[in-house]
Design a protein around this motif. Structure first.
Motif, PDB file in Angstrom:
ATOM      1  N   VAL A   1      32.117  -1.093 -75.085  1.00  9.89           N
ATOM      2  CA  VAL A   1      31.191  -1.866 -74.256  1.00  9.89           C
ATOM      3  C   VAL A   1      30.450  -0.974 -73.268  1.00  9.89           C
ATOM      4  O   VAL A   1      29.252  -1.146 -73.037  1.00  9.89           O
ATOM      5  N   SER A   2      31.138  -0.009 -72.692  1.00 16.66           N
ATOM      6  CA  SER A   2      30.502   0.847 -71.685  1.00 16.66           C
ATOM      7  C   SER A   2      29.385   1.698 -72.278  1.00 16.66           C
ATOM      8  O   SER A   2      28.447   2.082 -71.579  1.00 16.66           O
ATOM      9  N   GLY A   3      29.477   1.980 -73.590  1.00 18.82           N
ATOM     10  CA  GLY A   3      28.449   2.787 -74.228  1.00 18.82           C
ATOM     11  C   GLY A   3      27.393   1.988 -74.960  1.00 18.82           C
ATOM     12  O   GLY A   3      26.526   2.559 -75.628  1.00 18.82           O
ATOM     13  N   ALA A   4      27.443   0.660 -74.836  1.00 19.38           N
ATOM     14  CA  ALA A   4      26.505  -0.192 -75.576  1.00 19.38           C
ATOM     15  C   ALA A   4      25.382  -0.688 -74.685  1.00 19.38           C
ATOM     16  O   ALA A   4      25.511  -0.752 -73.460  1.00 19.38           O
TER      17      ALA A   4
ATOM     18  N   LEU B   1      23.571  -3.868 -73.594  1.00 23.14           N
ATOM     19  CA  LEU B   1      24.032  -5.251 -73.591  1.00 23.14           C
ATOM     20  C   LEU B   1      22.978  -6.258 -74.026  1.00 23.14           C
ATOM     21  O   LEU B   1      23.288  -7.421 -74.236  1.00 23.14           O
ATOM     22  N   ASN B   2      21.731  -5.828 -74.167  1.00 20.52           N
ATOM     23  CA  ASN B   2      20.681  -6.757 -74.599  1.00 20.52           C
ATOM     24  C   ASN B   2      20.466  -6.724 -76.105  1.00 20.52           C
ATOM     25  O   ASN B   2      19.552  -7.352 -76.617  1.00 20.52           O
ATOM     26  N   THR B   3      21.328  -6.011 -76.825  1.00 16.88           N
ATOM     27  CA  THR B   3      21.072  -5.822 -78.261  1.00 16.88           C
ATOM     28  C   THR B   3      21.373  -7.055 -79.100  1.00 16.88           C
ATOM     29  O   THR B   3      20.876  -7.160 -80.222  1.00 16.88           O
ATOM     30  N   PHE B   4      22.230  -7.985 -78.603  1.00 14.43           N
ATOM     31  CA  PHE B   4      22.596  -9.110 -79.471  1.00 14.43           C
ATOM     32  C   PHE B   4      21.796 -10.375 -79.191  1.00 14.43           C
ATOM     33  O   PHE B   4      22.164 -11.459 -79.640  1.00 14.43           O
ATOM     34  N   ALA B   5      20.681 -10.266 -78.489  1.00 14.19           N
ATOM     35  CA  ALA B   5      19.807 -11.416 -78.266  1.00 14.19           C
ATOM     36  C   ALA B   5      18.689 -11.404 -79.299  1.00 14.19           C
ATOM     37  O   ALA B   5      17.589 -10.926 -79.051  1.00 14.19           O
ATOM     38  N   ASN B   6      18.974 -11.919 -80.514  1.00 15.69           N
ATOM     39  CA  ASN B   6      17.989 -11.948 -81.585  1.00 15.69           C
ATOM     40  C   ASN B   6      18.321 -13.079 -82.548  1.00 15.69           C
ATOM     41  O   ASN B   6      19.386 -13.709 -82.462  1.00 15.69           O
ATOM     42  N   SER B   7      17.401 -13.345 -83.495  1.00 12.98           N
ATOM     43  CA  SER B   7      17.570 -14.475 -84.420  1.00 12.98           C
ATOM     44  C   SER B   7      18.772 -14.304 -85.326  1.00 12.98           C
ATOM     45  O   SER B   7      19.451 -15.287 -85.672  1.00 12.98           O
TER      46      SER B   7
ATOM     47  N   ILE C   1      30.351  -7.142 -82.616  1.00 13.09           N
ATOM     48  CA  ILE C   1      31.493  -6.720 -81.811  1.00 13.09           C
ATOM     49  C   ILE C   1      31.282  -7.100 -80.352  1.00 13.09           C
ATOM     50  O   ILE C   1      32.172  -7.653 -79.693  1.00 13.09           O
ATOM     51  N   LEU C   2      30.095  -6.833 -79.827  1.00 13.46           N
ATOM     52  CA  LEU C   2      29.786  -7.205 -78.450  1.00 13.46           C
ATOM     53  C   LEU C   2      29.871  -8.709 -78.250  1.00 13.46           C
ATOM     54  O   LEU C   2      30.431  -9.202 -77.258  1.00 13.46           O
TER      55      LEU C   2
ATOM     56  N   ALA D   1      30.210  -3.358 -66.483  1.00  9.57           N
ATOM     57  CA  ALA D   1      29.757  -2.773 -65.221  1.00  9.57           C
ATOM     58  C   ALA D   1      29.245  -1.351 -65.414  1.00  9.57           C
ATOM     59  O   ALA D   1      28.187  -0.975 -64.896  1.00  9.57           O
ATOM     60  N   VAL D   2      29.997  -0.548 -66.180  1.00 11.43           N
ATOM     61  CA  VAL D   2      29.591   0.836 -66.429  1.00 11.43           C
ATOM     62  C   VAL D   2      28.268   0.876 -67.177  1.00 11.43           C
ATOM     63  O   VAL D   2      27.362   1.656 -66.856  1.00 11.43           O
ATOM     64  N   SER D   3      28.126   0.000 -68.187  1.00 17.28           N
ATOM     65  CA  SER D   3      26.891  -0.038 -68.965  1.00 17.28           C
ATOM     66  C   SER D   3      25.710  -0.495 -68.120  1.00 17.28           C
ATOM     67  O   SER D   3      24.624   0.096 -68.168  1.00 17.28           O
ATOM     68  N   ALA D   4      25.907  -1.558 -67.334  1.00 19.22           N
ATOM     69  CA  ALA D   4      24.814  -2.113 -66.531  1.00 19.22           C
ATOM     70  C   ALA D   4      24.338  -1.132 -65.469  1.00 19.22           C
ATOM     71  O   ALA D   4      23.139  -1.064 -65.157  1.00 19.22           O
ATOM     72  N   LEU D   5      25.265  -0.335 -64.923  1.00 18.21           N
ATOM     73  CA  LEU D   5      24.912   0.623 -63.882  1.00 18.21           C
ATOM     74  C   LEU D   5      24.429   1.957 -64.443  1.00 18.21           C
ATOM     75  O   LEU D   5      23.993   2.824 -63.678  1.00 18.21           O
ATOM     76  N   GLY D   6      24.515   2.103 -65.755  1.00 19.45           N
ATOM     77  CA  GLY D   6      24.076   3.348 -66.377  1.00 19.45           C
ATOM     78  C   GLY D   6      24.940   4.536 -66.031  1.00 19.45           C
ATOM     79  O   GLY D   6      24.458   5.684 -66.010  1.00 19.45           O
TER      80      GLY D   6
END
Length: 335
Positions: free
Chosen positions: A55-58, A60-66, A131-132, A187-192
């Motif tokens: 999760v920290s390396g992903a 987070l907006n990648t799974f918002a699709n059709s 997975i996310l 948190a780690v992903s969102a904060l970069g």
């Protein structure tokens, strides 16, 4: 023939590691408490490390699709049906119904989904989104139900049940290592943020032990052994005929390997009109078998592990046919 060979190659590690676990259990090499100890290691140590790393390396907006809408629709339907079936057809309580929901709709996306996607689709990008989705949305719901069904209100005074439930819900992220690791990863992903190499590599090594250890634990559980007198497993199994136990597993496997991919196909095809390659990815991933996480969760919450264990094994067998059928029927445009 090539597609079947790819599927066999993807399934082989699952069968091999489960068989090793069974053989180790039969030999008594690791002692009588091996299954319980390894299960705790997976749930409290290795799996949180793997989820945090992922999760920290992903993004987070990648799974918002059709495509994710179609997959989520199938997951929501069969998880709901699994929850209802476990309660209304088989008389299960809240916690066991949560496991029934999980065995019906929680796919083996990591150790099986990735190799299948790479072999059949040409890449595993959609599996990463799944997975996310499962870690951040499905797992917290399942764990909340397990928590409320096994611990809320225990040993409390009359009239304090609702307050205890609310308090446990608020503190569950702190008490549950799976949710805590996922939230830290978010948190780690969102904060970069970037972890120091030594820490990141340590998490990678520890997380890599989660899947093989879970499969070894699953194999250990296949060894028939008497449950402890007075245990919850004895109480549940005494009143549960073998025919009902088989029917419970059959319902979960049918929901997982038939209803879930067919729902994804119906939503992704006629409703969303996904391109052929995306539709194949959605249906193929929906047809993946039950993840061994269901067995680990049931074990760690002190529930009857046999339905989850048997559903994992049976759905893995059946899914070889459904995955092959999906690949043949829908074709692939992967290079």
């Amino acid at each position: 023939m090539a597609g079947m060979h790819a599927l066999l190659s993807a399934f082989a590690p699952i069968w091999i590691l489960t068989a090793i676990g069974y053989a180790v259990g039969r030999s008594g090499l690791l002692g009588a408490q091996a299954e319980a100890v390894l299960g705790r290691f997976v749930f409290h140590v290795a799996m949180p490390a793997a989820l945090f790393t992922m999760v920290s390396g992903a993004r987070l907006n990648t799974f918002a699709n059709s495509s994710m809408v179609a997959f989520a629709a199938g997951t929501a339907l069969v998880c709901g049906l699994g929850f209802l079936a476990a309660g209304r057809l088989f008389g299960r309580g809240t916690a066991d119904r949560a496991i029934g929901s999980m065995t019906s709709g929680y796919v083996n996306s990591a150790n099986l989904g990735i190799p299948v996607a790479v072999q059949v689709l040409g890449d595993a990008s959609f599996v990463a989104q799944i997975i996310l989705f499962q870690v951040l949305l499905v797992s917290p719901v399942i764990l909340a139900l397990l928590d409320s069904g096994t611990g809320a209100g225990a040993g409390t005074k009359p009239g304090s049940g609702k307050a205890v439930v609310f308090r446990r819900m608020l503190t569950m992220p702190v008490r549950n290592p799976i949710i805590m690791a996922s939230l830290l990863g978010v948190a780690v992903s969102a904060l970069g943020l970037r972890l120091p190499h030594a820490l990141a590599h340590s998490c990678d090594l520890l997380g890599a032990a989660a899947v093989p250890t879970a499969l070894i634990t699953l194999g250990l559980s296949l060894n028939a052994r008497p449950a402890a007198p007075g245990s919850a497993e004895v109480a549940q199994n005494t009143a549960r005929p073998e025919r009902a136990a088989r029917a419970e597993v059959a319902v979960a496997v049918a929901l997982k390997t038939l209803v879930q991919p067919l729902t994804a196909l119906a939503v992704g095809g006629p409703l969303l009109h996904l391109p052929e390659h995306q539709l194949l990815a959605v249906v193929l991933c929906s047809a993946l078998p039950t993840a061994q996480n269901a067995f680990i969760y049931a074990q760690q919450y002190g529930l009857d592990t046999r339905p989850a264990r048997n559903a994992v094994v049976a759905s893995t067998v059946v899914s070889m046919g459904t995955l092959s059928l999906a690949t043949w029927a829908l074709g692939t445009t992967a290079p």
